[in-house]
Design a protein around this motif. Structure first.
Motif, short mmCIF file in Angstrom:
data_model
loop_
_atom_site.label_atom_id
_atom_site.label_comp_id
_atom_site.label_asym_id
_atom_site.label_seq_id
_atom_site.Cartn_x
_atom_site.Cartn_y
_atom_site.Cartn_z
N PRO A 181 0.83 -1.22 0.00
CA PRO A 181 0.00 0.00 0.00
C PRO A 181 0.86 1.27 0.00
CG PRO A 181 -0.78 -1.56 1.66
CD PRO A 181 0.54 -2.06 1.17
N LEU A 182 0.32 2.32 -0.62
CA LEU A 182 1.00 3.61 -0.68
C LEU A 182 0.30 4.56 0.28
CD1 LEU A 182 1.34 3.83 -4.56
CD2 LEU A 182 3.06 3.06 -2.93
N ASN A 183 0.98 4.87 1.38
CA ASN A 183 0.38 5.72 2.40
C ASN A 183 0.49 7.19 2.02
OD1 ASN A 183 0.86 7.19 5.39
ND2 ASN A 183 -0.84 5.74 5.24
N HIS A 184 -0.60 7.94 2.22
CA HIS A 184 -0.65 9.37 1.95
C HIS A 184 -0.83 10.14 3.25
CE1 HIS A 184 -1.34 7.77 -2.03
NE2 HIS A 184 -1.45 8.98 -2.57
N ARG A 185 -0.51 11.43 3.22
CA ARG A 185 -0.72 12.28 4.39
C ARG A 185 -2.22 12.55 4.61
NH1 ARG A 185 3.55 17.10 3.51
NH2 ARG A 185 2.71 16.92 1.39
N ALA A 186 -2.98 12.49 3.53
CA ALA A 186 -4.44 12.63 3.61
C ALA A 186 -5.05 11.65 2.62
CB ALA A 186 -4.88 14.07 3.30
N ALA A 187 -6.31 11.35 2.80
CA ALA A 187 -6.95 10.32 1.98
C ALA A 187 -6.99 10.72 0.51
CB ALA A 187 -8.37 10.08 2.48
N PRO A 188 -6.57 9.84 -0.40
CA PRO A 188 -6.69 10.12 -1.83
C PRO A 188 -8.14 9.96 -2.29
CG PRO A 188 -5.78 7.92 -1.49
CD PRO A 188 -5.92 8.54 -0.13
N THR A 189 -8.58 10.84 -3.17
CA THR A 189 -9.97 10.82 -3.63
C THR A 189 -10.10 10.64 -5.13
OG1 THR A 189 -10.00 13.23 -3.82
CG2 THR A 189 -10.71 12.27 -1.71
N HIS A 190 -9.03 10.82 -5.90
CA HIS A 190 -9.07 10.66 -7.35
C HIS A 190 -7.74 10.08 -7.83
CE1 HIS A 190 -12.30 13.54 -6.62
NE2 HIS A 190 -12.82 13.18 -7.76
N ILE A 191 -7.78 9.39 -8.98
CA ILE A 191 -6.61 8.69 -9.51
C ILE A 191 -6.54 8.92 -11.02
CG2 ILE A 191 -5.47 6.45 -9.78
CD1 ILE A 191 -7.34 5.41 -7.54
N GLN A 192 -5.30 8.99 -11.53
CA GLN A 192 -5.09 8.99 -12.98
C GLN A 192 -3.78 8.27 -13.31
OE1 GLN A 192 -4.84 12.87 -14.86
NE2 GLN A 192 -5.49 12.07 -16.83
N TRP A 193 -3.84 7.37 -14.29
CA TRP A 193 -2.66 6.65 -14.79
C TRP A 193 -2.09 7.38 -16.00
CZ3 TRP A 193 -0.57 1.97 -12.97
CH2 TRP A 193 -1.35 1.26 -12.04
N SER A 194 -0.79 7.19 -16.21
CA SER A 194 -0.21 7.62 -17.47
C SER A 194 -0.54 6.59 -18.54
CB SER A 194 1.31 7.78 -17.35
OG SER A 194 1.93 6.54 -17.06
N GLY A 195 -0.45 6.99 -19.79
CA GLY A 195 -0.83 6.11 -20.89
C GLY A 195 0.00 4.86 -20.99
N LYS A 242 3.48 3.85 -16.50
CA LYS A 242 4.72 4.04 -15.76
C LYS A 242 4.58 5.08 -14.64
CE LYS A 242 7.83 2.58 -19.46
NZ LYS A 242 8.98 2.95 -20.33
N PHE A 243 3.47 5.79 -14.64
CA PHE A 243 3.19 6.76 -13.59
C PHE A 243 1.74 6.63 -13.16
CE2 PHE A 243 6.88 8.85 -15.43
CZ PHE A 243 7.53 9.40 -14.33
N VAL A 244 1.50 6.94 -11.90
CA VAL A 244 0.13 7.09 -11.41
C VAL A 244 0.13 8.30 -10.48
CG1 VAL A 244 0.43 5.56 -9.40
CG2 VAL A 244 -1.86 5.91 -10.39
N LYS A 245 -0.93 9.09 -10.52
CA LYS A 245 -1.01 10.25 -9.64
C LYS A 245 -2.36 10.27 -8.94
CE LYS A 245 -2.31 13.54 -13.31
NZ LYS A 245 -2.00 14.87 -13.93
N THR A 246 -2.37 10.86 -7.75
CA THR A 246 -3.58 10.94 -6.94
C THR A 246 -3.83 12.38 -6.52
OG1 THR A 246 -2.36 10.52 -4.89
CG2 THR A 246 -3.28 8.60 -6.04
N TYR A 248 8.54 15.22 -8.33
CA TYR A 248 8.44 16.27 -9.34
C TYR A 248 7.15 16.10 -10.15
CZ TYR A 248 13.41 15.94 -8.25
OH TYR A 248 14.60 15.83 -7.60
N ILE A 249 6.87 17.10 -10.97
CA ILE A 249 5.78 16.98 -11.93
C ILE A 249 6.37 16.39 -13.21
CG2 ILE A 249 4.07 18.21 -13.31
CD1 ILE A 249 3.94 20.31 -11.10
N PRO A 250 5.90 15.24 -13.67
CA PRO A 250 6.46 14.64 -14.89
C PRO A 250 6.37 15.58 -16.08
CG PRO A 250 5.07 13.08 -13.73
CD PRO A 250 4.86 14.40 -13.06
N TRP A 306 -1.12 11.46 -20.10
CA TRP A 306 -2.02 10.92 -19.10
C TRP A 306 -3.26 10.34 -19.76
CZ3 TRP A 306 -0.04 10.24 -14.47
CH2 TRP A 306 1.04 11.02 -14.10
N ALA A 307 -3.76 9.24 -19.21
CA ALA A 307 -4.89 8.52 -19.79
C ALA A 307 -6.18 8.84 -19.05
CB ALA A 307 -4.62 7.01 -19.74
N ASP A 308 -7.30 8.60 -19.73
CA ASP A 308 -8.63 8.73 -19.13
C ASP A 308 -8.92 10.16 -18.68
OD1 ASP A 308 -9.21 5.98 -19.49
OD2 ASP A 308 -8.07 5.49 -17.69
N ASP A 309 -9.89 10.29 -17.78
CA ASP A 309 -10.31 11.61 -17.32
C ASP A 309 -9.25 12.23 -16.42
OD1 ASP A 309 -12.76 11.47 -18.66
OD2 ASP A 309 -13.73 10.47 -16.97
#
Length: 342
Positions: free
Chosen positions: A174-188, A191-195, A219-221, A228-231
């Protein structure tokens, strides 16, 4: 419950044909990517069921009722849904901290399709904590991984495995965050995922699918190298115009793009659907169109895969709205040229 006006051939008067819907809050929403079914969509409610709809017929074509897990007093409350890009799986997250993988496959003999559960996974609460909900789901672009944002402040990633006993969700660390993640996006390229988290932070991770490992990326890729893929997330330069001047960070709930990349649709705390050009960088009232209908927070918006219909769900108002997208080309596109009609 959708009501469809129709005209009687005998009397010429308009009457209403009523279709059954959910009898609880509606939070889960996903549109179908399968060829030939691009106008189908799935909804999940707090009534222990998911329903598959045909947008053309405006009718339910399939319903799945979940079995109540052992030791649980009531049925599942489906909080979010997503359909994998390859169409093989539907993921549903619940307020009871479970993730279900469903299939909608054709029977080899009859050819009929039915919703069925392929597998499920339970994420137990931390010691001394109450059970918390799954807040968001997103498949990787190739459909082999599932990212799960959870209100326990973790991002969970699963590899979807085919075994002799069936389908299995194999968890990563699991990837622990300082606050709860509410949205996700994968790169196409996965190789990257952001929350996006509840403290308004966008967090990036590098992903190694083969080793099933992730590394925090501070950093910001580079957008020239990462697509980035999807919405998009509900935070970032490309959606900054979705926040009206008087809003705080909690008023925007969900965004979705048209498949041609021209338009961005949002659902907010004021029961409104707003249509922006994409990228949305201008937050003036003249830069978007506004559409009323819901009587509660709009918690989900999804575009059908052929760009014909936008689907929205209103959470507490237990309503599903279907909007028709009409694209009009103008000489000066100062405002979006998409006008949804119920």
């Amino acid at each position: 419950i959708p009501c469809v006006p129709w005209q009687s051939q005998t009397s010429g008067q308009y009457q209403r044909r009523v279709h059954g819907g959910h009898d609880g809050q509606i939070w889960g929403l996903a549109t179908c990517p399968i060829e030939g079914f691009e106008r189908y969509f799935l909804t999940g409610g707090y009534d222990n069921v998911v329903k598959l709809w045909d947008a053309d017929a405006r009718a339910v074509v399939d319903t799945y009722e979940f079995e109540i897990p052992a030791g649980q007093r009531k049925g599942e409350e489906i909080h979010n849904c997503v359909w994998s890009t390859d169409g093989r799986f539907i993921a549903c997250g619940t307020t009871s901290s479970r993730v279900y993988l469903l299939t909608w496959e054709a029977d080899e003999e009859s050819g009929d399709r039915r919703l069925e559960v392929a597998c499920s996974h339970y994420m137990p609460p931390k010691d001394g904590r109450e059970t918390e909900e799954v807040s968001y789901l997103r498949f990787s672009p190739n459909g082999s991984e599932l990212a799960v944002a959870h209100m326990d402040s973790n991002l969970y990633i699963f590899t979807i495995e085919d075994t002799e006993d069936g389908v299995n969700l194999a968890p990563w660390e699991p990837l622990n965050h300082r606050a709860a993640p509410t949205h996700i996006q994968w790169s196409g390229d996965s190789k990257f995922v952001k929350t996006f988290t509840r403290d308004y932070e966008v967090v990036h991770y590098q992903v190694d699918v083969e080793k099933r490992r992730t590394v925090f990326y501070p950093y910001i890729p580079d957008p020239d190298h990462v697509r980035w893929a999807d919405d998009p997330l509900i935070a970032g330069w490309d959606v900054q115009g979705c926040y009206c001047k008087e809003w705080d960070g909690t008023d925007l709930n969900d965004v979705t793009m048209s498949n041609d990349g021209r338009f961005l649709f949002t659902g907010d705390d004021f029961g409104l659907i707003r249509v922006h050009n994409y990228p949305a960088v201008n937050n003036s009232p003249e830069a978007h169109s506004c559409h009323k209908g819901h009587s509660a927070f709009v918690v989900g918006v999804e575009m059908c895969r052929d760009d014909q219909f936008l689907i929205s769900c209103g959470g507490n108002d237990m309503a599903i709205f279907q909007w028709r997208l009409i694209k009009i080309r103008t000489k000066k596109e100062k405002v979006p040229t998409a006008w949804p009609l119920v």
